[in-house]
Design a protein around this motif. Structure first.
Motif, mmCIF file in Angstrom:
data_model
loop_
_atom_site.group_PDB
_atom_site.id
_atom_site.type_symbol
_atom_site.label_atom_id
_atom_site.label_comp_id
_atom_site.label_asym_id
_atom_site.label_seq_id
_atom_site.Cartn_x
_atom_site.Cartn_y
_atom_site.Cartn_z
ATOM 1 N N PRO A 21 0.517 -0.470 0.240
ATOM 2 C CA PRO A 21 -0.278 0.459 0.233
ATOM 3 C C PRO A 21 0.799 1.105 -0.144
ATOM 4 N N LEU A 22 0.955 2.065 -0.582
ATOM 5 C CA LEU A 22 1.441 3.863 -1.053
ATOM 6 C C LEU A 22 0.566 4.640 -0.418
ATOM 7 N N CYS A 23 -0.873 4.287 -1.073
ATOM 8 C CA CYS A 23 -1.556 5.966 -0.503
ATOM 9 C C CYS A 23 -2.615 5.419 0.091
ATOM 10 N N HIS A 24 -3.665 6.587 1.241
ATOM 11 C CA HIS A 24 -5.228 5.918 1.633
ATOM 12 C C HIS A 24 -5.758 7.046 1.647
ATOM 13 N N LYS A 25 -6.581 7.098 0.893
ATOM 14 C CA LYS A 25 -7.988 8.156 0.344
ATOM 15 C C LYS A 25 -7.552 8.888 -0.146
ATOM 16 N N GLY A 26 -6.048 8.985 -1.127
ATOM 17 C CA GLY A 26 -5.748 9.817 -2.210
ATOM 18 C C GLY A 26 -4.247 10.574 -1.519
ATOM 19 N N LYS A 27 -3.676 9.709 -0.527
ATOM 20 C CA LYS A 27 -2.507 10.647 0.684
ATOM 21 C C LYS A 27 -1.410 9.588 0.460
ATOM 22 N N LEU A 28 -0.823 9.682 0.338
ATOM 23 C CA LEU A 28 0.653 9.473 -0.218
ATOM 24 C C LEU A 28 1.006 9.018 1.803
ATOM 25 N N MET A 29 1.431 7.808 1.723
ATOM 26 C CA MET A 29 1.819 7.574 3.253
ATOM 27 C C MET A 29 3.110 6.924 3.583
ATOM 28 N N VAL A 30 3.873 6.908 2.162
ATOM 29 C CA VAL A 30 5.258 6.666 2.838
ATOM 30 C C VAL A 30 6.496 7.837 1.831
ATOM 31 N N SER A 31 7.689 7.876 2.170
ATOM 32 C CA SER A 31 8.744 8.098 2.032
ATOM 33 C C SER A 31 8.445 8.044 -0.089
ATOM 34 N N GLU A 32 9.956 8.976 -0.425
ATOM 35 C CA GLU A 32 10.078 8.962 -1.959
ATOM 36 C C GLU A 32 10.820 8.023 -1.899
ATOM 37 N N GLU A 33 11.700 7.929 -0.512
ATOM 38 C CA GLU A 33 12.883 7.582 -0.936
ATOM 39 C C GLU A 33 12.428 5.392 -0.720
ATOM 40 N N TYR A 34 11.237 5.752 0.214
ATOM 41 C CA TYR A 34 10.630 3.935 0.195
ATOM 42 C C TYR A 34 10.210 3.415 -0.803
ATOM 43 N N ILE A 35 9.702 4.551 -1.399
ATOM 44 C CA ILE A 35 8.858 4.161 -3.087
ATOM 45 C C ILE A 35 10.223 3.797 -3.864
ATOM 46 N N GLU A 36 11.762 4.662 -4.233
ATOM 47 C CA GLU A 36 12.615 4.450 -4.465
ATOM 48 C C GLU A 36 12.906 3.121 -4.272
ATOM 49 N N PHE A 37 13.010 2.442 -3.178
ATOM 50 C CA PHE A 37 13.273 0.994 -2.763
ATOM 51 C C PHE A 37 12.601 0.119 -3.454
ATOM 52 N N LEU A 38 11.055 0.151 -3.633
ATOM 53 C CA LEU A 38 10.401 -0.386 -3.813
ATOM 54 C C LEU A 38 9.818 -0.613 -5.439
ATOM 55 N N ILE A 39 10.738 0.468 -5.911
ATOM 56 C CA ILE A 39 10.670 0.155 -7.274
ATOM 57 C C ILE A 39 11.781 -0.685 -7.971
ATOM 58 N N HIS A 40 13.382 -0.445 -7.642
ATOM 59 C CA HIS A 40 14.153 -1.432 -6.963
ATOM 60 C C HIS A 40 13.817 -3.197 -6.597
ATOM 61 N N VAL A 41 12.965 -3.223 -5.905
ATOM 62 C CA VAL A 41 13.164 -4.965 -5.461
ATOM 63 C C VAL A 41 12.198 -5.307 -6.363
ATOM 64 N N ALA A 42 11.129 -4.189 -6.755
ATOM 65 C CA ALA A 42 9.974 -4.693 -7.984
ATOM 66 C C ALA A 42 10.551 -5.270 -9.374
ATOM 67 N N ASN A 43 11.131 -3.953 -9.748
ATOM 68 C CA ASN A 43 12.415 -4.387 -10.520
ATOM 69 C C ASN A 43 13.196 -5.273 -11.033
ATOM 70 N N ARG A 44 13.467 -5.794 -9.955
ATOM 71 C CA ARG A 44 14.435 -7.465 -10.322
ATOM 72 C C ARG A 44 13.041 -8.220 -10.360
ATOM 73 N N LYS A 45 13.045 -8.438 -8.892
ATOM 74 C CA LYS A 45 11.218 -9.585 -9.470
ATOM 75 C C LYS A 45 11.287 -9.302 -11.275
ATOM 76 N N MET A 46 10.853 -8.134 -11.724
ATOM 77 C CA MET A 46 10.526 -8.414 -12.671
ATOM 78 C C MET A 46 11.968 -8.906 -14.366
ATOM 79 N N GLU A 47 12.835 -8.224 -13.815
ATOM 80 C CA GLU A 47 13.569 -9.552 -14.577
ATOM 81 C C GLU A 47 14.180 -11.072 -14.257
ATOM 82 N N GLU A 48 13.768 -11.008 -13.069
ATOM 83 C CA GLU A 48 14.214 -12.208 -12.734
ATOM 84 C C GLU A 48 12.428 -13.232 -13.235
ATOM 85 N N ASN A 49 11.047 -12.471 -13.559
ATOM 86 C CA ASN A 49 10.336 -13.256 -14.402
ATOM 87 C C ASN A 49 10.725 -13.425 -15.705
#
Length: 259
Positions: free
Chosen positions: A153-181
């Motif tokens: 989860p990133l947003c609740h009722k339109g409000k961002l609930m995490v930092s941009e730094e954390y989003i950047e970390f999540l994107i890195h993790v997700a991209n690694r999963k996509m590459e493995e996929n």
């Protein structure tokens, strides 16, 4: 067999009702490979995707997957960058989750042994959540699935609930999963192609038939020898029958003695 071919023809003639309305480019080779074989018919597929899904405020507390009122703020079948995600999040008005969903494929199979072949290839290729189901009408379905998913989860009722730094970390993790996929899909295609070719060669090979015929002839010779009461030496007997048949002959003699 005729019933399966009819079901396959009807299935492939249906319009694509997915949101995209067509095959994912990366999944297309696997789908075409299977549909080109008489014993298989694909029913649905997705090459894997990264997406931002928005639902109602109540969805985040629900145990059920909500699809009816779900909106995709962003979707890609490739790796993504932070700017793409942040731009999409500017449109958020409800609860938003970042998801990675790996390759999935559902295949209708003519016989159970066909599904077992696909299952073996899928497991060996890294899709360890794959499985086979058999319906009451005898419909055999093989599902190729993986377990390396991601949903945060990133947003609740339109409000961002995490930092941009954390989003950047999540994107890195997700991209690694996509590459493995992507690697797993390529591996699955290559191993599937080999398995189908090997299976076709085995079905067309007469070697098994010749071996069965040879065994039958040798057994007929032994039976003829017994019926005619021919007394042969151990040496002659071994030359006639060979090592494997000699062992079988000894077992036959033992059986006659015990009886």
């Amino acid at each position: 067999m005729a019933a399966f071919q009819q079901r396959k023809a009807q299935r492939l003639a249906r319009a694509d009702t997915s949101r995209k309305g067509g095959l994912d480019e990366r999944a297309a080779p696997v789908v075409q490979l299977l549909n080109g074989r008489a014993r298989f018919c694909t029913t649905s597929s997705c090459a894997g995707r990264l997406l931002l899904a928005q639902g109602s405020a109540a969805d985040i507390n629900s145990c059920e997957i909500q699809k009816k009122d779900c909106t995709w703020l962003m979707v890609t079948h490739e790796t993504c960058v932070k700017d793409d995600v942040m731009t999409a999040l500017e449109k958020a008005t409800g609860d938003v989750v970042l998801k990675f969903e790996p390759f999935v494929l559902h295949v209708l199979c003519q016989e159970l042994q066909d599904a077992q072949l696909l299952h073996s290839v899928a497991i060996d290729s890294g899709f360890r959540n794959s499985g086979i189901t058999v319906g009451r009408g005898g419909k055999i379905m093989m599902a190729v699935r993986s377990t390396h998913c991601l949903e945060v989860p990133l947003c609740h009722k339109g409000k961002l609930m995490v930092s941009e730094e954390y989003i950047e970390f999540l994107i890195h993790v997700a991209n690694r999963k996509m590459e493995e996929n992507m690697r797993r899909i390529d591996r699955f295609y290559k191993r599937l192609e080999l398995a189908l070719r090997t299976a076709a060669s085995a079905n067309n090979s007469p070697s098994e038939e010749r071996e069965n015929c040879s065994v039958y002839v040798r057994r007929r010779k032994r039976k003829t020898i017994r019926e005619q009461g021919v007394d042969t030496s151990a040496k002659e007997h071994n030359e006639e029958l060979g090592p494997e048949d000699d062992a079988e002959s000894k077992l036959d003699i033992f059986a006659e003695i015990t009886i």
